[in-house]
Write an enzyme that holds these catalytic residues in place. Sequence first.
Site, mmCIF file in Angstrom:
data_model
loop_
_atom_site.group_PDB
_atom_site.id
_atom_site.type_symbol
_atom_site.label_atom_id
_atom_site.label_comp_id
_atom_site.label_asym_id
_atom_site.label_seq_id
_atom_site.Cartn_x
_atom_site.Cartn_y
_atom_site.Cartn_z
ATOM 1 N N ASP A 1 26.109 -56.156 32.268
ATOM 2 C CA ASP A 1 26.314 -54.789 31.794
ATOM 3 C C ASP A 1 27.564 -54.679 30.941
ATOM 4 O OD1 ASP A 1 28.254 -54.975 33.739
ATOM 5 O OD2 ASP A 1 27.551 -53.274 34.936
ATOM 6 N N SER A 2 28.261 -55.805 30.763
ATOM 7 C CA SER A 2 29.364 -55.849 29.796
ATOM 8 C C SER A 2 28.858 -55.604 28.385
ATOM 9 C CB SER A 2 30.087 -57.196 29.866
ATOM 10 O OG SER A 2 29.163 -58.266 29.756
ATOM 11 N N ASP B 1 21.949 -58.132 35.521
ATOM 12 C CA ASP B 1 22.936 -57.238 36.136
ATOM 13 C C ASP B 1 22.283 -55.913 36.533
ATOM 14 O OD1 ASP B 1 25.552 -57.443 36.921
ATOM 15 O OD2 ASP B 1 26.384 -57.324 34.901
ATOM 16 N N GLU C 1 27.485 -55.938 42.259
ATOM 17 C CA GLU C 1 28.929 -56.047 42.427
ATOM 18 C C GLU C 1 29.463 -54.973 43.365
ATOM 19 O OE1 GLU C 1 31.168 -53.610 38.987
ATOM 20 O OE2 GLU C 1 30.047 -55.325 38.195
ATOM 21 N N GLU D 1 35.636 -62.710 40.097
ATOM 22 C CA GLU D 1 36.211 -62.365 38.797
ATOM 23 C C GLU D 1 37.658 -61.921 38.909
ATOM 24 O OE1 GLU D 1 35.375 -59.677 34.778
ATOM 25 O OE2 GLU D 1 33.945 -59.631 36.439
#
Length: 253
Positions: free
Chosen positions: A47-48, A86, A117, A184
Site C-alpha cells: 500500500d506504499s 497488502d 500490519e 520494519e
Amino acid sequence: MEKKKVTIPEIMERKRTKDKFAMITVYDYPMAALVDQSDIELILVGDSLGMVIHGCDGTVHVTLEDMLYHLKLVRRGAPNTFIVGDMPFMSYQACETEAIHNAGILMKNGADCVKMEGDLYAAEKAAAVVKAGIPVMGHIGLTPQTAASFGGFKVQGKSIESAKKMIENAIAFEEAGVFAIVLECLPSALGTLIDEKLSIPTIGVGAGPNCTGYNLNAYDILGIFDKFVPKFVKQYKLLGKEILEDLTHGAVK
C-alpha cells in the site's frame, strides 16, 4: 528454463537453512515482468503505492479497489513469482468477518498470501484469516497505516518499553499462525533478537542484517522515487535523473 514459483513451506524452510531470500516491492506490469525474469522469489504489492504511485503523503487513503487494480497488473507481469498482497487501511480492522472477506478478494485476484500490519489487535484479525485457510504474512515495527500515532515514519523499538512491545507483537503474530513476518525500521539488535525468538522467517526492512529475508522497494533502490528515501536504502541507480535527462534531450531534439 521457466522460473518456478516458491511455496510457503519452502519460504518457511529458509528459517532452518538460514538461506536468505529477497522480496521486492513493485506495483505495475513492466516492473513485475522484469522481476519475474530475475531470481527474486517474492513480490510485495504494497500500500506504499499511495506514496510512490499516487503521490500522497501516506498510505491510509489507499482502498481495496486500488490494491486490486495494482495486484492484477503485477500478477499479469509475474505469473511465476510469489505475490504478497497488502491489506489496506480499514480493510481488516473493523471485524474478523470483514478481514476474512477482504483477504479472500485479494487471493481471488492474484495474491498468494495477504499481509497484515499492526499490533496484538491486528494479530487477532490475522488469526481469524489464517483459520479461514488464507495464508498471512505479518508486519510489525514501523507500520505505515498507523504511523501518525507514532509521530511519523520513525524507527520503532528504541526504548526498552517499545522494544518489549515489538517482541510481544511478533510473538502474537506467530501464535496467530502467520508464516512469516516483516520487521520494519527496528534497531539491528532488536531485529536479531526477534528473529532468534521466532520459529518463522523474519523479513527485514531496515531491521539489520540478521533477518531470514529482506524487502526493498524497486522504486527506491533504482532512484525512481526520490520524494523520500529511507536511510537504510542503498540506491544502485539514479534512474529518475537519467530519465529526466533523456526526456529533456529528447524534447530539445
